[in-house]
Write an enzyme that holds these catalytic residues in place. Structure first.
Site, short mmCIF file in Angstrom:
data_model
loop_
_atom_site.label_atom_id
_atom_site.label_comp_id
_atom_site.label_asym_id
_atom_site.label_seq_id
_atom_site.Cartn_x
_atom_site.Cartn_y
_atom_site.Cartn_z
N GLY A 148 -41.51 85.78 41.55
CA GLY A 148 -40.78 87.02 41.37
C GLY A 148 -39.33 86.73 41.00
CB CYS A 149 -36.76 88.72 39.26
SG CYS A 149 -37.16 90.34 39.95
CG PHE A 150 -35.21 90.06 44.45
CD1 PHE A 150 -33.82 90.07 44.37
CD2 PHE A 150 -35.88 91.28 44.38
CE1 PHE A 150 -33.12 91.26 44.22
CE2 PHE A 150 -35.19 92.47 44.24
CZ PHE A 150 -33.81 92.47 44.15
CB CYS A 153 -32.29 85.04 41.86
SG CYS A 153 -30.51 85.16 41.64
#
Length: 344
Positions: A148-150, A153
């Site tokens: 996922g993007c979270f 990051c």
């Protein structure tokens, strides 16, 4: 040349995948699925693609996978498992951008997403594709689950320190913020302009579905405690920032942590460790596959603050997907991903 099909091409991650593949020297686009927008020119689905020579959209079941080498699945969470299983009977590789194969344990998937996993056998051999920590597993992989993007990051900000035992096993706090495209393209009241602009708010407080994914990966590197993760929606289209709070173990300083990160990512083309005192900003990575990480001393001795920024649609999704596919083929991982961030 490899030929790609993109499932879910009418969504934001699907469109980002199309954009990137149009500039890829080794891939051509052979099919696009968009169930609710089937039988349309792709330039009518996304006007920025008008004039490009692209296939007409189709329903997934109407796509002939003969001659397709790779499927990039950009379908909504919990909707693509059967389609991916079918695709694997016909194509060499599936790169999944959704959450369907991120969690290793099907029981945990059911607990987090509220429905049983329909293809648990595929979880046994799938590769979790956080590229910078998965290279040895990606070559030849048939099913890659993109983080996922979270998690992308945040894990890029945390894993080198966890791996080196630079952080204590006490609570890790992640305060993260994302642009509105992270919620997808489906029309929703809470995403209307007047509902989102001129403000920011937290959501998924205490139970966001990405926390178990991050804890799963942190456990593999030795961190056993639960994390505290709170995401926020901010009024921008693209971008993501994760501010992570950690406690340093004995003999570790912020300067030593920064040196550790610089060495760990020295050969990674898409991760930049910022110079001392320079703060990474989402506006500087917009449209690129780059992650920028800054490491700072807290005012409390023995604590560090790590700030990580990415474009949620590129490094946090479709860019990482292309990077992963490059590595499954043994290609240079930067192919098709050389765009500099868009600023202003």
């Amino acid at each position: 040349m490899k030929t790609a099909a993109i499932f879910g091409a009418s969504g934001y991650t699907g469109a980002e995948t199309v954009r990137l593949l149009l500039g890829h020297p080794e891939i051509e686009i052979g099919a696009l699925s968009a169930n609710r927008r089937a039988d349309e020119a792709y330039g009518d689905v996304f006007a920025n693609f008008s004039g490009q020579s692209l296939p007409t959209t189709q329903k997934i079941e109407d796509i002939d996978l003969t001659g397709i080498d790779v499927v990039f699945s950009c379908l909504p969470h919990s909707t693509g498992q059967a389609a991916i299983a079918t695709a694997l009977d016909h194509v060499d590789t599936v790169i999944d951008v959704s959450a369907d194969f991120r969690l290793s344990d099907p029981a945990e998937f059911e607990a987090v997403y509220g429905a049983p996993h329909s293809q648990p056998a595929l979880l046994e051999d799938r590769v979790y594709g956080l590229t910078e920590f998965a290279r040895s597993d990606l070559l030849g992989a048939r099913l890659v689950a993109c983080p996922g993007c979270f998690p992308t990051c945040s894990l890029l900000a945390l894993l080198p320190g966890v791996e080196a035992s630079a952080f204590t096993d006490s609570l890790i706090i992640i305060d993260a913020k994302t642009g509105v495209t992270g919620a997808g393209r489906k029309a929703t009241l809470g995403l209307h302009f007047s509902e989102v602009s001129d403000g920011a708010h937290a959501y998924g407080i205490g139970n966001h579905r990405h926390a178990p994914e991050m804890e799963q990966e942190l456990r593999l590197f030795g961190h056993t405690s639960a994390i505290s993760f709170t995401p926020h929606l901010v009024p921008m289209n693209r971008g993501m920032i994760a501010t992570c709070y950690v406690e340093l173990t004995e003999d570790w300083s912020v300067e030593r942590v920064r040196q550790l990160y610089a060495e760990r990512y020295s050969a990674d083309p898409f991760v930049t460790i910022m110079p001392d005192g320079e703060v990474p900003q989402t506006r500087h990575v917009r449209g690129s596959n780059e992650a920028r990480i800054g490491i700072f001393a807290d005012r409390v001795p023995g604590r560090a603050i790590i700030v990580s920024v990415i474009d949620n649609l590129t490094k946090g999704s479709s860019g990482q997907a292309v990077q992963n596919y490059n590595l499954t083929q043994g290609w240079t991982e930067t192919l098709g991903l050389g765009a500099t961030g868009l600023f202003p």
